[in-house]
Structure formats: C-alpha cells, structure tokens
Design a protein around this motif. Structure first.
Motif, PDB file in Angstrom:
ATOM      1  N   VAL A 191       0.869  -1.172   0.000  1.00 16.60           N
ATOM      2  CA  VAL A 191       0.000   0.000   0.000  1.00 16.60           C
ATOM      3  C   VAL A 191       0.911   1.228   0.000  1.00 16.60           C
ATOM      4  O   VAL A 191       1.709   1.414   0.930  1.00 16.60           O
ATOM      5  CB  VAL A 191      -0.916   0.019   1.232  1.00 16.60           C
ATOM      6  N   THR A 192       0.799   2.058  -1.051  1.00 18.72           N
ATOM      7  CA  THR A 192       1.727   3.176  -1.230  1.00 18.72           C
ATOM      8  C   THR A 192       0.972   4.465  -1.528  1.00 18.72           C
ATOM      9  O   THR A 192       0.424   4.618  -2.626  1.00 18.72           O
ATOM     10  CB  THR A 192       2.707   2.886  -2.383  1.00 18.72           C
ATOM     11  N   PRO A 193       0.905   5.415  -0.588  1.00 20.29           N
ATOM     12  CA  PRO A 193       0.312   6.729  -0.884  1.00 20.29           C
ATOM     13  C   PRO A 193       1.295   7.579  -1.701  1.00 20.29           C
ATOM     14  O   PRO A 193       2.500   7.600  -1.418  1.00 20.29           O
ATOM     15  CB  PRO A 193       0.075   7.344   0.494  1.00 20.29           C
ATOM     16  N   LEU A 194       0.762   8.285  -2.700  1.00 25.46           N
ATOM     17  CA  LEU A 194       1.583   9.121  -3.571  1.00 25.46           C
ATOM     18  C   LEU A 194       1.017  10.532  -3.617  1.00 25.46           C
ATOM     19  O   LEU A 194      -0.198  10.713  -3.758  1.00 25.46           O
ATOM     20  CB  LEU A 194       1.611   8.549  -4.989  1.00 25.46           C
ATOM     21  N   LEU A 340      -6.022  -6.539   4.108  1.00 17.42           N
ATOM     22  CA  LEU A 340      -5.736  -5.424   3.220  1.00 17.42           C
ATOM     23  C   LEU A 340      -6.461  -4.143   3.634  1.00 17.42           C
ATOM     24  O   LEU A 340      -5.864  -3.054   3.636  1.00 17.42           O
ATOM     25  CB  LEU A 340      -6.115  -5.809   1.783  1.00 17.42           C
ATOM     26  N   ALA A 341      -7.740  -4.234   4.005  1.00 19.77           N
ATOM     27  CA  ALA A 341      -8.479  -3.025   4.405  1.00 19.77           C
ATOM     28  C   ALA A 341      -7.866  -2.406   5.664  1.00 19.77           C
ATOM     29  O   ALA A 341      -7.723  -1.171   5.757  1.00 19.77           O
ATOM     30  CB  ALA A 341      -9.943  -3.362   4.629  1.00 19.77           C
ATOM     31  N   ASP A 342      -7.501  -3.232   6.633  1.00 25.62           N
ATOM     32  CA  ASP A 342      -6.862  -2.709   7.848  1.00 25.62           C
ATOM     33  C   ASP A 342      -5.481  -2.129   7.540  1.00 25.62           C
ATOM     34  O   ASP A 342      -5.044  -1.159   8.169  1.00 25.62           O
ATOM     35  CB  ASP A 342      -6.729  -3.817   8.897  1.00 25.62           C
ATOM     36  N   LEU A 343      -4.804  -2.717   6.564  1.00 25.30           N
ATOM     37  CA  LEU A 343      -3.490  -2.209   6.177  1.00 25.30           C
ATOM     38  C   LEU A 343      -3.609  -0.806   5.574  1.00 25.30           C
ATOM     39  O   LEU A 343      -2.776   0.066   5.837  1.00 25.30           O
ATOM     40  CB  LEU A 343      -2.854  -3.167   5.161  1.00 25.30           C
ATOM     41  N   VAL A 344      -4.653  -0.594   4.774  1.00 26.85           N
ATOM     42  CA  VAL A 344      -4.896   0.740   4.214  1.00 26.85           C
ATOM     43  C   VAL A 344      -5.138   1.744   5.344  1.00 26.85           C
ATOM     44  O   VAL A 344      -4.613   2.865   5.329  1.00 26.85           O
ATOM     45  CB  VAL A 344      -6.096   0.713   3.248  1.00 26.85           C
ATOM     46  N   MET A 345      -5.919   1.341   6.357  1.00 25.69           N
ATOM     47  CA  MET A 345      -6.193   2.245   7.474  1.00 25.69           C
ATOM     48  C   MET A 345      -4.918   2.517   8.278  1.00 25.69           C
ATOM     49  O   MET A 345      -4.719   3.638   8.777  1.00 25.69           O
ATOM     50  CB  MET A 345      -7.274   1.652   8.371  1.00 25.69           C
ATOM     51  N   SER A 347      -1.955   2.685   6.999  1.00 25.26           N
ATOM     52  CA  SER A 347      -1.215   3.630   6.166  1.00 25.26           C
ATOM     53  C   SER A 347      -1.758   5.051   6.340  1.00 25.26           C
ATOM     54  O   SER A 347      -1.000   6.008   6.522  1.00 25.26           O
ATOM     55  CB  SER A 347      -1.301   3.201   4.698  1.00 25.26           C
ATOM     56  N   LEU A 348      -3.085   5.184   6.317  1.00 26.34           N
ATOM     57  CA  LEU A 348      -3.694   6.504   6.465  1.00 26.34           C
ATOM     58  C   LEU A 348      -3.452   7.093   7.849  1.00 26.34           C
ATOM     59  O   LEU A 348      -3.359   8.318   8.008  1.00 26.34           O
ATOM     60  CB  LEU A 348      -5.201   6.414   6.201  1.00 26.34           C
ATOM     61  N   SER A 349      -3.343   6.251   8.849  1.00 25.65           N
ATOM     62  CA  SER A 349      -3.269   6.731  10.230  1.00 25.65           C
ATOM     63  C   SER A 349      -2.023   7.556  10.513  1.00 25.65           C
ATOM     64  O   SER A 349      -1.998   8.327  11.478  1.00 25.65           O
ATOM     65  CB  SER A 349      -3.339   5.547  11.207  1.00 25.65           C
ATOM     66  N   VAL A 350      -0.966   7.396   9.696  1.00 22.03           N
ATOM     67  CA  VAL A 350       0.261   8.162   9.943  1.00 22.03           C
ATOM     68  C   VAL A 350       0.321   9.425   9.073  1.00 22.03           C
ATOM     69  O   VAL A 350       1.321  10.139   9.103  1.00 22.03           O
ATOM     70  CB  VAL A 350       1.515   7.301   9.680  1.00 22.03           C
ATOM     71  N   LEU A 351      -0.756   9.679   8.309  1.00 23.14           N
ATOM     72  CA  LEU A 351      -0.792  10.846   7.439  1.00 23.14           C
ATOM     73  C   LEU A 351      -1.750  11.896   7.994  1.00 23.14           C
ATOM     74  O   LEU A 351      -2.666  11.568   8.746  1.00 23.14           O
ATOM     75  CB  LEU A 351      -1.248  10.439   6.026  1.00 23.14           C
ATOM     76  N   PRO A 352      -1.571  13.165   7.618  1.00 19.03           N
ATOM     77  CA  PRO A 352      -2.524  14.203   8.044  1.00 19.03           C
ATOM     78  C   PRO A 352      -3.936  13.869   7.562  1.00 19.03           C
ATOM     79  O   PRO A 352      -4.126  13.397   6.435  1.00 19.03           O
ATOM     80  CB  PRO A 352      -2.000  15.467   7.352  1.00 19.03           C
ATOM     81  N   VAL A 353      -4.921  14.108   8.426  1.00 22.36           N
ATOM     82  CA  VAL A 353      -6.309  13.786   8.093  1.00 22.36           C
ATOM     83  C   VAL A 353      -6.770  14.541   6.843  1.00 22.36           C
ATOM     84  O   VAL A 353      -7.620  14.058   6.092  1.00 22.36           O
ATOM     85  CB  VAL A 353      -7.231  14.109   9.296  1.00 22.36           C
ATOM     86  N   GLY A 354      -6.164  15.673   6.586  1.00 20.59           N
ATOM     87  CA  GLY A 354      -6.529  16.443   5.401  1.00 20.59           C
ATOM     88  C   GLY A 354      -6.240  15.734   4.092  1.00 20.59           C
ATOM     89  O   GLY A 354      -6.836  16.064   3.058  1.00 20.59           O
ATOM     90  N   LEU A 355      -5.324  14.745   4.110  1.00 18.20           N
ATOM     91  CA  LEU A 355      -5.021  13.989   2.897  1.00 18.20           C
ATOM     92  C   LEU A 355      -5.973  12.812   2.686  1.00 18.20           C
ATOM     93  O   LEU A 355      -6.032  12.250   1.597  1.00 18.20           O
ATOM     94  CB  LEU A 355      -3.582  13.457   2.946  1.00 18.20           C
ATOM     95  N   TRP A 356      -6.685  12.417   3.717  1.00 19.12           N
ATOM     96  CA  TRP A 356      -7.536  11.234   3.626  1.00 19.12           C
ATOM     97  C   TRP A 356      -8.563  11.303   2.508  1.00 19.12           C
ATOM     98  O   TRP A 356      -8.694  10.346   1.732  1.00 19.12           O
ATOM     99  CB  TRP A 356      -8.234  10.997   4.965  1.00 19.12           C
ATOM    100  N   PRO A 357      -9.342  12.401   2.380  1.00 18.20           N
ATOM    101  CA  PRO A 357     -10.372  12.416   1.339  1.00 18.20           C
ATOM    102  C   PRO A 357      -9.800  12.195  -0.062  1.00 18.20           C
ATOM    103  O   PRO A 357     -10.368  11.439  -0.866  1.00 18.20           O
ATOM    104  CB  PRO A 357     -11.010  13.796   1.482  1.00 18.20           C
ATOM    105  N   ARG A 386     -14.894   1.279   7.550  1.00 18.99           N
ATOM    106  CA  ARG A 386     -13.836   1.724   8.451  1.00 18.99           C
ATOM    107  C   ARG A 386     -13.575   3.223   8.426  1.00 18.99           C
ATOM    108  O   ARG A 386     -13.013   3.764   9.388  1.00 18.99           O
ATOM    109  CB  ARG A 386     -12.523   0.985   8.101  1.00 18.99           C
ATOM    110  N   VAL A 387     -13.944   3.905   7.343  1.00 22.88           N
ATOM    111  CA  VAL A 387     -13.585   5.320   7.216  1.00 22.88           C
ATOM    112  C   VAL A 387     -14.718   6.204   7.714  1.00 22.88           C
ATOM    113  O   VAL A 387     -15.862   5.744   7.853  1.00 22.88           O
ATOM    114  CB  VAL A 387     -13.260   5.667   5.744  1.00 22.88           C
ATOM    115  N   PRO A 388     -14.436   7.480   8.006  1.00 19.16           N
ATOM    116  CA  PRO A 388     -15.511   8.399   8.413  1.00 19.16           C
ATOM    117  C   PRO A 388     -16.597   8.507   7.338  1.00 19.16           C
ATOM    118  O   PRO A 388     -16.323   8.379   6.140  1.00 19.16           O
ATOM    119  CB  PRO A 388     -14.771   9.729   8.589  1.00 19.16           C
ATOM    120  N   ASP A 389     -17.819   8.753   7.779  1.00 16.16           N
ATOM    121  CA  ASP A 389     -18.967   8.781   6.863  1.00 16.16           C
ATOM    122  C   ASP A 389     -18.836   9.846   5.784  1.00 16.16           C
ATOM    123  O   ASP A 389     -19.361   9.693   4.677  1.00 16.16           O
ATOM    124  CB  ASP A 389     -20.271   9.009   7.641  1.00 16.16           C
TER     125      ASP A 389
END
Length: 448
Positions: A191-194, A340-345, A347-357, A386-389
């Motif tokens: 899982v790689t955020p770019l 895999l779904a938990d792995l994505v979460m 990955s997101l958990s260490v990034l600023p929430v502003g990047l999530w959307p 798993r993600v916010p509504d």
C-alpha cells in the motif's frame, strides 16, 4: 576568454531510446520508448521471469517457456524473491536472451540506451547498489533510473481509470496529484500513498500475501482433499487464476459449500450450490492447459472409475474463494498481519487527516491479483465500514492491471522528470555508486 575559463564540455549525447523494465517476480514487462512514441497504444512484452526445467530435463529460459507443452513436475528457478533481485546469475541469463544476444527478440544496444527499472518500495540498500553496478559495469547502459514501481503509476491518466466525466479539452496533468496505490503481485502486496508522484515513505505498508503464497496454499488444500499436487505448482497456479474469486459474503459462501454432518449430507452440496466448478487437468497430449467448466455431479467419480476416460477432474468448492480470502484475512493460515483493508487504514493513520479524502477517492489497484473477480468491490465495501462517513471511497483497477506499472514508467520516460532523475554512465564513473544511491533515494526532492 575572460578569467581564462575553459568552455564546458558538451557531455555524452542523449540516449536514442529508453528500455523500460518492470522486473517482477513472476513476469518481466518490457518495451522500448522513444521521444515520438505513443505509449498509450503500445503494450509491453510480458516475459516469464524464470528458468524452468521440465520432467524430461529440458531447460527453458524466459520467453522460451511458451514452447513447453508438458508442465507436469516442472521446476522453476526465479531470480527475484520477495520483490528484489537476489540471483543475478539467473537474471542476467534471462536478460541476455531477451535483449543482448544476437537472436534476442528485443535487441538492445546499452551504450545508446537509457534504462528505466522499476523496483519495490523499501528495497535493501545492498541489493540496490549491486543492481546499479550490474547496470553500469556489466551492461554499460548510457543512462539509468531505478524508481519505485508504484510511483510510476502516477504518470498515467488516473481519472480515466475511474471513468471520471470531463470535457474533451481537459488537460491531463501528470504526475497525478494524489493516489493511494495498492500493488498486489506475485511476492507480496503493498500500500503506497503518492503525492504528486512522490512516495509518502512513512505510510508505505506491506502484506506478505501474494500470488505465490496463495498458489502454495491451494496446493496444500488440493493435496489433502484430492490429488497430490505438490510437484504441480504451475498447473495449480493456472487453476487459481482461472477458477478463484473474492467472496462478497464469505460466511454465506462457506455455508453453501459445507458438506453437512455425518448422516445429514446437504442436497445443495452435491449440486454445487452455484459455487462448485469442475477443473479438467491437462494431460500433456491433447490438453496443455486446464479447463474450467460447470460442475457436473458425479463426473469426477465416473472419470476415476472409467477405464476409457481421458479426463482427470477436480471439483473445486470452497477452495475457489477461501484462497483469495487470505488477502483480507491472512490470520486464516496463522499469518499475524492485518488484512488489506486494515493495512490501508494503518497507512492513512500516519498521514494528516486532510489527505484522507483525496487518497480514499483515488485508490488504484494494480498487479496480477487485482484480476480476481470481486476484488475491487470487496475492498471498497470493507473500507466504507472503516472510514468516516463524510469520506468518499473510490476503488478501481486499470484495464490491464498487470502492465499498468510499465505503462506509467513508459510515460515517465518521456517526461522531463526522467532527464532530471536519471544518472549517466559518466556520472556513475565520476561520483561512484554511493552518490547514485543517494540521488535515487532523494527522488524528486522539494524543488519540483
């Protein structure tokens, strides 16, 4: 001349073409790119990345495997393990047959060619340095860039993958602004955020479930329930690719394929419950590959009893969906890693929430395992739980997820970033391997 300065040397001429290699553990995706090429309508060549020996002791190197007619008990030697090239003796033999021998199907002159090579994220520095030395000292490529495979996908029209409506005159801006790239291949899943083509390194996550592990798991299941398939991994791999799928209702499908308690055999088990399939094994005489067909109750038993039958039939039931289920629940086989779904979460958990959307709205899945039916739908459903509504979740895969990374790398080879990031043979000789490694590690830096 003022100050007695000498004019700067012109340096070597730029390479006339670029050899783009996505050097995967299972297959190599390869092709040449020139400045006026249209990479969108040119597919790469796909070469098995292995040296194989059949039961008759005949050896096949790379693409020669296409000539093999008997895959029973075939043995493989693979130069790539866990995503990294660890056996250069074997890898060089495959590359030589494909690119550098007199009869090579894609003849290459390294001294006039740039090499763009895709690698996995977080490779070991020692293996990277060895790779750089082989490229320059053994083959003598004119120019070279070793880049992270997932990042090349940012150089494609990502919104076309999602079929996003837009006007015909819309300018396609590459690299794409934001992507969450999931690459599920032979060795593992990453899982790689770019962000604008750059990797967000702290958020890269890896799951040690790939095509190889799933094939081995299916081999064990079949060997316990049907025939001994431990020496038939090639045939089992074909069976997995042809018959397996990701379940959208795992517990429900498991219940449908349950045989029942002793003395209370369920009727829908015999008929297959809409899930069972018959797989006709190859016989190496009239059938060189297996065939998937609708389940016919009793067909396998009749074939075994018949003296004239030429078919060996395996009936696949819960094997069809329990094997790909390892991507979402690796604990099913005792692998202590998140699905895999938990792995994505994670990955997101260490990034600023502003990047999530932005990341959740642009999830692209590539690699051979993305071709499993229902893979995309299952991942999207699990992420929505798993993600916010308020977050929109979009998951998509390219038309051909196996060659997607190569297509992105081919587009990168024509981009201005390739000229900035590539290292010439002259620079390698002047500055050394350590300098090259630092330049590749820095990537685009902060000045783009």
């Amino acid at each position: 001349m003022a100050g007695g300065r000498k004019p700067k040397s012109a340096g070597p001429a730029p390479p006339s073409s670029t050899l783009v290699l996505d050097n995967g553990a299972d297959t190599i995706k390869t092709g040449f790119v020139t400045g006026d090429d249209s990479t969108t309508d040119k597919a790469p060549r796909v070469i098995p990345n292995c040296i194989a020996r059949d039961r008759h002791s005949k050896t096949y190197v790379g693409s020669e495997l296409e000539k093999c007619k008997d895959f029973g008990e075939i043995v493989f030697r693979r130069p790539v393990e866990k995503g990294s090239i660890v056996n250069w003796e074997a890898q060089k033999e495959i590359w030589d047959r494909s690119f550098f021998d007199d009869k090579a199907p894609q003849k290459c002159d390294p001294s006039a060619t740039r090499l763009v090579l895709a690698e996995q994220p977080n490779s070991l520095p020692a293996l990277q340095t060895h790779c750089d030395q082989i490229v320059f000292e053994e083959y003598g490529f004119s120019s070279y860039y070793r880049g992270i495979g997932p990042s090349f996908n940012a150089y494609q029209d990502i919104q076309a993958v999602f079929h996003t409506p837009r006007t015909p005159d819309t300018i396609i801006d590459v690299p794409a602004e934001v992507i969450l790239l999931i690459d599920s291949g032979y060795s593992h899943t990453t899982v790689t955020p770019l962000l604008q083509g750059r990797l967000l390194h702290p958020a890269i996550r890896r799951l040690d479930v790939g095509g190889k592990l799933m094939t081995n798991h299916l081999t064990r299941l079949l060997s316990v329930r049907h025939f001994d398939m431990r020496n038939e991994t090639y045939i089992v791999n074909e069976m997995k690719e042809a018959a397996c799928y990701v379940s959208l209702d795992f517990k429900g499908d498991l219940d449908k394929t349950w045989k029942g308690t002793r003395g209370e055999r369920r009727e829908d088990y015999a008929t297959g419950a809409g899930i069972a399939k018959d797989y006709v094994l190859p016989d190496s005489h009239t059938r060189f590959h297996g065939i998937v067909r609708d389940h016919e109750p009793g067909a396998a038993a009749r074939a075994r009893k018949s003296a004239v039958s030429t078919e060996d039939i395996l009936t696949l039931r819960n094997e069809r969906f329990s094997v790909p289920e390892l991507l979402f629940n690796p604990t099913d086989i005792g692998l202590r890693q998140p699905g895999l779904a938990d792995l994505v979460m994670q990955s997101l958990s260490v990034l600023p929430v502003g990047l999530w959307p932005g990341l959740l709205a642009n999830i692209v899945v590539v690699g051979g395992n993305a071709k499993f039916d229902n893979f995309i739908q299952r991942l999207q459903v699990e992420l929505l739980e798993r993600v916010p509504d308020e977050c929109v979740v979009r998951v998509a895969r390219p038309e051909d997820p196996i060659i997607s990374t190569w297509l992105g790398a081919a587009n990168f080879a024509k981009h201005e970033h390739a000229d900035r990031l590539a290292v010439t043979k002259q620079e390698y000789e002047e500055h050394g391997a350590a300098w090259v490694a630092r330049k590749f590690a820095l990537g685009l830096g902060l000045d783009t």
